[in-house]
Design a protein around this motif. Structure first.
Motif, PDB file in Angstrom:
ATOM      1  N   MET A 252       0.790  -1.138  -0.292  1.00  0.00           N
ATOM      2  CA  MET A 252      -0.084  -0.111   0.100  1.00  0.00           C
ATOM      3  C   MET A 252       0.943   1.360   0.169  1.00  0.00           C
ATOM      4  SD  MET A 252      -3.077   0.121   2.735  1.00  0.00           S
ATOM      5  CE  MET A 252      -3.283   1.961   3.279  1.00  0.00           C
ATOM      6  N   ALA A 253       1.758   1.112   0.907  1.00  0.00           N
ATOM      7  CA  ALA A 253       2.827   2.342   0.932  1.00  0.00           C
ATOM      8  C   ALA A 253       3.553   2.505  -0.382  1.00  0.00           C
ATOM      9  CB  ALA A 253       3.742   2.022   2.003  1.00  0.00           C
ATOM     10  N   ALA A 254       3.936   1.375  -0.999  1.00  0.00           N
ATOM     11  CA  ALA A 254       4.453   1.692  -2.295  1.00  0.00           C
ATOM     12  C   ALA A 254       3.580   2.137  -3.425  1.00  0.00           C
ATOM     13  CB  ALA A 254       4.965   0.015  -2.628  1.00  0.00           C
ATOM     14  N   LEU A 255       2.508   1.977  -3.317  1.00  0.00           N
ATOM     15  CA  LEU A 255       1.455   2.685  -4.292  1.00  0.00           C
ATOM     16  C   LEU A 255       1.245   4.129  -4.092  1.00  0.00           C
ATOM     17  CD1 LEU A 255      -1.135  -0.042  -4.734  1.00  0.00           C
ATOM     18  CD2 LEU A 255       0.650   0.559  -6.363  1.00  0.00           C
ATOM     19  N   TYR A 256       2.067   4.926  -3.104  1.00  0.00           N
ATOM     20  CA  TYR A 256       1.857   6.190  -2.869  1.00  0.00           C
ATOM     21  C   TYR A 256       2.425   6.940  -4.058  1.00  0.00           C
ATOM     22  CZ  TYR A 256       3.265  10.764  -0.765  1.00  0.00           C
ATOM     23  OH  TYR A 256       3.514  12.113  -0.251  1.00  0.00           O
ATOM     24  N   ASN A 257       1.625   7.888  -4.313  1.00  0.00           N
ATOM     25  CA  ASN A 257       1.964   8.917  -5.502  1.00  0.00           C
ATOM     26  C   ASN A 257       2.277  10.325  -4.837  1.00  0.00           C
ATOM     27  OD1 ASN A 257       1.931  10.448  -7.766  1.00  0.00           O
ATOM     28  ND2 ASN A 257      -0.417  10.544  -7.962  1.00  0.00           N
ATOM     29  N   LYS A 258       3.699  10.428  -4.909  1.00  0.00           N
ATOM     30  CA  LYS A 258       4.262  11.450  -4.047  1.00  0.00           C
ATOM     31  C   LYS A 258       4.091  12.812  -4.796  1.00  0.00           C
ATOM     32  CE  LYS A 258       8.774  11.016  -5.764  1.00  0.00           C
ATOM     33  NZ  LYS A 258      10.088  10.234  -5.612  1.00  0.00           N
ATOM     34  N   SER A 259       3.226  12.855  -5.933  1.00  0.00           N
ATOM     35  CA  SER A 259       3.039  14.266  -6.763  1.00  0.00           C
ATOM     36  C   SER A 259       1.909  14.568  -5.905  1.00  0.00           C
ATOM     37  CB  SER A 259       3.043  13.838  -8.379  1.00  0.00           C
ATOM     38  OG  SER A 259       2.007  13.127  -8.300  1.00  0.00           O
ATOM     39  N   ASP A 274      -8.899  -7.160  13.743  1.00  0.00           N
ATOM     40  CA  ASP A 274      -9.255  -8.317  13.853  1.00  0.00           C
ATOM     41  C   ASP A 274      -7.733  -9.345  14.009  1.00  0.00           C
ATOM     42  OD1 ASP A 274      -8.293  -8.011  11.135  1.00  0.00           O
ATOM     43  OD2 ASP A 274      -9.544  -9.250  10.368  1.00  0.00           O
ATOM     44  N   LEU A 275      -6.703  -8.754  13.799  1.00  0.00           N
ATOM     45  CA  LEU A 275      -5.565  -9.389  13.856  1.00  0.00           C
ATOM     46  C   LEU A 275      -4.564  -8.716  15.195  1.00  0.00           C
ATOM     47  CD1 LEU A 275      -3.831  -9.234  10.019  1.00  0.00           C
ATOM     48  CD2 LEU A 275      -5.149 -10.956  11.311  1.00  0.00           C
ATOM     49  N   GLY A 276      -5.143  -7.652  15.463  1.00  0.00           N
ATOM     50  CA  GLY A 276      -4.483  -6.891  16.698  1.00  0.00           C
ATOM     51  C   GLY A 276      -3.291  -6.473  16.356  1.00  0.00           C
ATOM     52  N   THR A 277      -3.051  -6.127  14.882  1.00  0.00           N
ATOM     53  CA  THR A 277      -1.655  -5.402  14.663  1.00  0.00           C
ATOM     54  C   THR A 277      -1.818  -4.002  14.205  1.00  0.00           C
ATOM     55  OG1 THR A 277      -2.077  -6.408  12.745  1.00  0.00           O
ATOM     56  CG2 THR A 277      -0.522  -7.566  13.989  1.00  0.00           C
ATOM     57  N   SER A 278      -0.978  -3.140  14.215  1.00  0.00           N
ATOM     58  CA  SER A 278      -1.012  -1.879  13.325  1.00  0.00           C
ATOM     59  C   SER A 278       0.468  -1.548  13.141  1.00  0.00           C
ATOM     60  CB  SER A 278      -1.920  -0.887  14.291  1.00  0.00           C
ATOM     61  OG  SER A 278      -0.969  -0.495  15.320  1.00  0.00           O
ATOM     62  N   TYR A 279       0.196  -0.721  11.951  1.00  0.00           N
ATOM     63  CA  TYR A 279       1.660  -0.079  11.313  1.00  0.00           C
ATOM     64  C   TYR A 279       1.248   1.305  11.007  1.00  0.00           C
ATOM     65  CZ  TYR A 279       2.158  -5.274  10.709  1.00  0.00           C
ATOM     66  OH  TYR A 279       2.067  -6.589  10.908  1.00  0.00           O
ATOM     67  N   GLN A 280       2.243   1.961  10.700  1.00  0.00           N
ATOM     68  CA  GLN A 280       2.151   3.298  10.414  1.00  0.00           C
ATOM     69  C   GLN A 280       2.867   3.484   8.924  1.00  0.00           C
ATOM     70  OE1 GLN A 280       4.131   4.990  14.094  1.00  0.00           O
ATOM     71  NE2 GLN A 280       2.231   6.199  14.488  1.00  0.00           N
ATOM     72  N   ILE A 281       2.270   4.270   8.261  1.00  0.00           N
ATOM     73  CA  ILE A 281       3.021   4.823   7.034  1.00  0.00           C
ATOM     74  C   ILE A 281       3.133   6.199   6.998  1.00  0.00           C
ATOM     75  CG2 ILE A 281       2.867   4.622   4.370  1.00  0.00           C
ATOM     76  CD1 ILE A 281       0.766   2.592   4.633  1.00  0.00           C
ATOM     77  N   LEU A 282       4.508   6.680   6.887  1.00  0.00           N
ATOM     78  CA  LEU A 282       4.786   7.951   6.889  1.00  0.00           C
ATOM     79  C   LEU A 282       4.665   8.585   5.354  1.00  0.00           C
ATOM     80  CD1 LEU A 282       6.179  10.571   8.128  1.00  0.00           C
ATOM     81  CD2 LEU A 282       8.105   9.624   7.716  1.00  0.00           C
ATOM     82  N   GLY A 287       8.607  10.427  -0.459  1.00  0.00           N
ATOM     83  CA  GLY A 287       8.059   9.297  -0.636  1.00  0.00           C
ATOM     84  C   GLY A 287       7.394   8.600   0.563  1.00  0.00           C
ATOM     85  N   SER A 288       7.218   7.241   0.709  1.00  0.00           N
ATOM     86  CA  SER A 288       6.637   6.840   1.779  1.00  0.00           C
ATOM     87  C   SER A 288       7.609   5.722   2.293  1.00  0.00           C
ATOM     88  CB  SER A 288       5.479   6.051   1.279  1.00  0.00           C
ATOM     89  OG  SER A 288       5.429   4.972   0.441  1.00  0.00           O
ATOM     90  N   LYS A 289       7.036   5.646   3.781  1.00  0.00           N
ATOM     91  CA  LYS A 289       7.826   4.664   4.610  1.00  0.00           C
ATOM     92  C   LYS A 289       6.897   3.692   5.518  1.00  0.00           C
ATOM     93  CE  LYS A 289      12.127   4.572   7.044  1.00  0.00           C
ATOM     94  NZ  LYS A 289      12.948   5.101   8.054  1.00  0.00           N
ATOM     95  N   VAL A 290       7.321   2.478   5.810  1.00  0.00           N
ATOM     96  CA  VAL A 290       6.488   1.730   6.842  1.00  0.00           C
ATOM     97  C   VAL A 290       7.264   1.901   8.052  1.00  0.00           C
ATOM     98  CG1 VAL A 290       5.185  -0.487   7.263  1.00  0.00           C
ATOM     99  CG2 VAL A 290       5.181   0.470   5.161  1.00  0.00           C
TER     100      VAL A 290
END
Ligand code: FMN
Length: 548
Positions: A252-259, A274-282, A287-290
């Motif tokens: 998902m982060a890779a599909l970031y369109n920085k323009s 449902d998984l009890g997990t979470s991640y942040q995308i900057l 660009g983007s970074k997980v």
């Protein structure tokens, strides 16, 4: 028409290339009318390697000494009118499986030396069986971002084998995207294009336009390469295997369109409930970074079951629709959600695609210039000002402005609400001019203006939505319940306001409080404008928190 499809991918039916080849044949058969299709799946056939014994030239002319499935291949080739060679690019050439099968074509040639006449190398063998009527199409995918420059060995070999200019090619980069369900919008669009190429080919040849489009990469190079790297499910840094939800978040982060960066760094938290997990995308301008350790403060949090979000990204569910139904919720800065389609790349922002169709419609409409609410407002404002100053002359001025509106607002397309406004204002102006009654007509104007807004609440497109939808994906906005609810509420508010304006103006004028009416009638729309600006941001965010 006998069409022979040769599947030269070791992946057999799971091949990316075969999907393109089948789309091509589907188009070809549609164009050609009558088709008899046969498929040879090389990995499931027994085809041994050529022994180089020349028995097929010497001991048993035209017949190979190896008794395996190659005999069937040669027979089917001779029967075909069109052969579609489907294969992946392996080390810049055809896979060994296919090369093996090509080597076994030797019985089809005569042993005698002949001159090469097409300028493609020196030396040749004439055909034992005349295959000149058979047409050939090569369909292949490769793993790099583009096919350009990677197929030189392939074309060189087929130049010698089939004859230069004796075959047509469809070579496509980013082949592994065809197995990614989440990108089916993009890949389906490409498959449709390949099908179109098939139709055109059946009618003569693939058009230059289609050829050019077929060469366009599915995703821009940098986005593809980041998505491809993320798809292996292995950390680039440590080589460790990653969990499914993390792979998904990275893609998902890779599909970031920085323009689409608007000067504001954002931190999106994907909270898989449902998984009890979470991640942040900057998301930044670069660009983007997980981020996996939650070291940043999240600006937007999406609380969603992993399955729901996966289904949305596979295109099985519309994101805005799922949000409207409360299948996930959003906290924090909602502007990211409103800009989602700009923020994340898809071909057609791109595919089958609904979004592509919307985009096409949008650009067509753009050519016709988007409508502007100013077009709808000018006649009313001109009417209220001019007729309240002097009914007769004011009415004529208003009529003049209505007549000149196509010139004044010529840059914009006129929609139903513009046309209705012009018609209503023109009628009111004629009435004001004939009766010289400014008060009644301006008041009737408030009432009609209010009713115009209210009437738009019972149709598919509330008045304000007609003008603002272009900032929300054009007609795609109609599938967004948050957008629709917001616009229905706003249209109802504006409608009620003007109906009430007509009522209180009537009473105030009756009480000879004209000045008060003037002050209120000018102040209230300004306040309502401020409310609108706030409400259209607040209300969707409020609904998205799951508070509907
Ligand atoms: C052994 C091997 C060699 C490959 N060599 C290349 C290559 O030289 N250039 C390239 O762009 N892709 C290369 N690829 C990637 C494949 O061409 C790509 O994954 C293709 O879409 C597979 O198509 P298929 O599913 O029809 O087999 C290679 C893949 C494998 C497994």
């Amino acid at each position: 028409m006998n069409v022979l499809l040769i599947n030269g991918s070791p992946k057999g039916h799971g091949s990316n290339s075969i999907r393109l080849a089948k789309s091509f044949i589907e188009g070809f058969c549609e164009g050609a009318g009558n088709c008899n299709i046969e498929e040879l799946n090389l990995p499931s056939m027994k085809i041994g390697a050529c022994r180089g014994c020349f028995a097929c030239w010497r001991a048993t002319p035209g017949v190979c000494c190896i008794k395996d499935d190659m005999q069937t291949v040669l027979e089917k080739e001779q029967n075909a009118d069109l052969i579609v060679w489907s294969f992946p690019l392996y080390y810049f050439n055809v896979p060994g499986l296919l090369k093996n099968m090509i080597d076994r074509q030797l019985p089809m040639s005569l042993p005698f030396m002949a001159e090469r006449t097409d300028g493609c190398g020196n030396g040749s063998h004439e055909a034992r069986i005349d295959m000149s009527r058979v047409k050939h199409v090569l369909v292949s995918t490769c793993g790099f971002w583009t096919a350009e420059g990677n197929y030189d060995s392939v074309t060189r070999m087929f130049d010698h084998f089939l004859g230069k200019d004796n075959y047509t090619t469809i070579f496509c980069g980013q082949g592994e995207l065809f197995r990614v369900k989440e990108l089916s919008k993009q890949t389906d669009e490409y498959l449709n294009l390949v099908k179109k190429a098939g139709i055109e080919y059946a009618n003569g040849s693939i058009s230059d336009d289609t050829e050019r489009k077929l060469k366009e990469p599915l995703l821009p190079k940098d986005i593809f390469e980041r998505t491809a790297d993320a798809s292996w499910g292995v950390s680039k840094e440590s080589g460790e295997k990653l969990s499914e939800d993390l792979i998904f978040t990275k893609q998902m982060a890779a599909l970031y369109n920085k323009s689409a960066y608007d000067g504001k760094d954002r931190v999106l938290e994907m909270n898989y409930t449902d998984l009890g997990t979470s991640y942040q995308i900057l998301f930044t301008k670069d660009g983007s970074k997980v981020i996996t350790d939650h070291s940043l403060a999240s600006t937007t949090i999406i609380n969603t079951p992993f399955e729901v979000w996966s289904a949305i990204s596979r295109g099985e569910m519309e994101g805005s629709e799922a949000l409207g139904k409360g299948l996930y919720s959003v906290n924090g800065d909602f502007s990211l959600m409103l800009k989602w389609n700009d923020f994340f790349y898809s071909r057609g922002n791109g595919a089958d695609s609904e979004s592509k169709t919307d985009k096409n419609n949008e650009s067509k409409k753009k050519d016709l210039k988007n409508p502007s609410m100013t077009t709808m407002l000018i006649p009313w404002i001109a009417f209220w000002i001019a007729v309240s100053i002097q009914p007769k002359i004011g009415a004529l001025i208003t009529l003049g402005i209505c007549a000149l509106l196509p010139l004044i607002m010529g840059k914009h397309r006129f929609v139903i609400w513009d046309k209705l406004s012009i018609a209503l204002v023109a009628l009111l102006s004629v009435f004001a001019n004939l009766t010289n009654k400014g008060d009644i007509t301006t008041n009737a104007g408030y009432l009609l203006f209010g009713l115009l807004w209210l009437s738009s609440c019972v149709v598919k497109e509330p008045l304000c939505a007609t003008y603002v939808k272009y900032s929300y994906g054009s007609d795609a906005a109609f599938r967004n319940p948050l957008f629709m609810k917001t616009n229905y509420v706003l249209a109802a508010c504006w409608g009620m306001l003007y109906v009430l304006t007509a009522v209180w103006t009537w009473f105030l004028r009756k009480a000879e409080l004209d000045l008060l009416a003037l002050i209120i009638n000018n102040a209230v729309p300004v306040l309502m404008g401020i409310f609108t600006a706030w409400f259209q941001k607040w209300y969707p965010a409020h609904l998205a928190k799951g508070k509907n």
